[in-house]
Enzyme design. Structure first.
Site, PDB file in Angstrom:
ATOM      1  N   CYS A 176       0.810  -1.233   0.000  1.00  0.00           N
ATOM      2  CA  CYS A 176       0.000   0.000   0.000  1.00  0.00           C
ATOM      3  C   CYS A 176       0.841   1.282   0.000  1.00  0.00           C
ATOM      4  O   CYS A 176       0.598   2.192  -0.790  1.00  0.00           O
ATOM      5  CB  CYS A 176      -0.966  -0.008   1.171  1.00  0.00           C
ATOM      6  SG  CYS A 176      -0.187  -0.355   2.753  1.00  0.00           S
ATOM      7  N   HIS A 203      -2.963   6.363   4.931  1.00  0.00           N
ATOM      8  CA  HIS A 203      -1.548   6.481   5.287  1.00  0.00           C
ATOM      9  C   HIS A 203      -1.014   7.837   4.806  1.00  0.00           C
ATOM     10  O   HIS A 203      -1.488   8.385   3.809  1.00  0.00           O
ATOM     11  CB  HIS A 203      -0.708   5.397   4.590  1.00  0.00           C
ATOM     12  CG  HIS A 203      -0.942   4.003   5.096  1.00  0.00           C
ATOM     13  ND1 HIS A 203      -1.669   3.708   6.222  1.00  0.00           N
ATOM     14  CD2 HIS A 203      -0.503   2.804   4.606  1.00  0.00           C
ATOM     15  CE1 HIS A 203      -1.684   2.400   6.411  1.00  0.00           C
ATOM     16  NE2 HIS A 203      -0.987   1.822   5.445  1.00  0.00           N
TER      17      HIS A 203
END
Ligand code: A2P
Length: 347
Positions: free
Chosen positions: A130, A243
């Protein structure tokens, strides 16, 4: 898109699995059958998709019969156990785990960066890590114009990166702390609420954790730049979702900031978010649930002439996982890179 497909989600009850379901509906992916697979723990539970109840099945030897695409997000060991069987049954597996990412015969694809790699698949296509995807879509537009020499990246990774149960754990720890109780850590190794800690993946002999080495090795593979210098520090922070990353880039020549902004703003999958007047830049709460990676604070590195600094936030469950996987599936369909099966039963 010419033909409806039979799709199986392996790990359908997980955080990424749930997002895959949402995206299949939202993007009107052409489906003739949808199988929801998970562990025996979830077998028999019901999930509503497009107004229709689908029963979750425990993955088994027969799960992949007639399936065209498997979207796998049930962890590396589950992918290792089932991906090859799915391919033998005639499916293409888009695998979100790290099980096959660095295998030479498995393309590692971010559609905005290396869509051409998908054509070389031999049944399995890997969805990158990711944090790697989020960084890649933001900086590749610059790399295309002037190859990056070195990347220094620090990540601020949310609890949901460790799965749906880690996100729930972060919430219950916050409640416990506010109620004056000791927070319990079961999924993550330490309390994450009101705390942070270096990413807890296994460390190598050089002191880098697995997550950091994924950023190094996977970025090199996706960019097809085996010599690219990258160093990463990955940190888990008390954020539920999305994130963030602070990225320092070094080039051979100075890179004009205005040009960099223009290139990033024009790139697919990215949105520049900068309001220097009010000090407003990408934040996880703004990136949550969004498709584009939000990029801002694009500025000259004052410590070197040939450097740029930037900051990003991206929804790691969307672009960092589920959305990227669905885009790969759409790419396979658009470029006719699947052999579709006619044997699946319609729902
Ligand atoms: P289950 O809910 O039955 O445990 P997350 O990353 O959010 O923790 O989700 C992991 C996903 O992977 C879940 O859907 C989980 O199913 C699934 N999963 C975990 N272990 C297995 C397994 N051995 N076989 C199939 N699915 C699994």
């Amino acid at each position: 898109m010419s033909k409806d497909l039979s799709v199986a989600i392996l790990g359908a009850t997980g955080a990424v699995g749930q997002e895959l379901l949402e995206l299949l509906a939202e993007r009107k992916f052409p489906l003739k059958e949808l199988k929801l697979l998970a562990s025996p723990r979830s077998a028999g539970s019901k999930i509503v998709f497009n107004g229709q109840e689908i029963t979750v099945e425990a993955v088994n030897e027969k799960s992949f019969e007639g399936v065209d695409i498997v979207l796998a997000s049930a962890g590396g060991s589950t992918s290792k156990a089932w991906a090859k069987r799915a391919v033998e049954a005639g499916a293409v597996v888009i695998d979100n785990s790290s099980a096959f990412r660095m295998d030479d015969d498995v393309p590692l694809v971010v559609p905005e960066i290396n869509p051409e790699a998908a054509a070389k698949h031999q049944g399995i296509i890997a969805n990158p890590n990711c944090t790697t995807i989020l960084m890649g879509v933001a900086i590749y537009p610059l790399h295309q114009v002037q190859p990056i020499k070195r990347i220094v990246v620090s990540t601020y990774q949310s609890a949901s990166g460790a799965g749906a149960r880690a996100m729930e754990e972060a919430k219950s720890q916050a409640r416990d702390i506010l109620d004056g109780k000791q927070p319990q850590a079961e999924i993550l190794p330490y309390p994450i609420a009101f705390n942070l800690f270096p990413h807890n993946s296994p460390l190598n002999e050089q002191g880098y954790c697995e997550e950091e080495m994924k950023m190094v090795n996977e970025t090199r593979k996706i960019f097809d730049a085996p010599e690219l210098k990258i160093t990463a520090t990955c940190v888990r922070v008390p954020i539920l979702r999305a994130h963030s990353e602070a990225i320092n880039l070094e080039f051979a020549q100075p890179f004009e900031v205005a040009k960099a902004k223009e290139l990033i703003a024009a790139a697919p999958g990215v949105k520049v978010v900068e309001d220097w007047q009010s000090n407003y830049f990408p934040m996880p709460i703004d990136a949550t649930g969004q498709d584009p990676v939000l990029v801002g604070r694009i500025r000259q590195d004052i410590s070197q002439d040939c450097g740029l600094e930037l900051w990003l936030c991206g929804d790691q469950i969307r672009k960092g996982a589920a959305l990227n996987a669905i885009q790969i599936a759409e790419l396979l369909l658009a470029k006719n890179l699947l052999t579709t099966s006619d044997s699946a039963v319609s729902v």
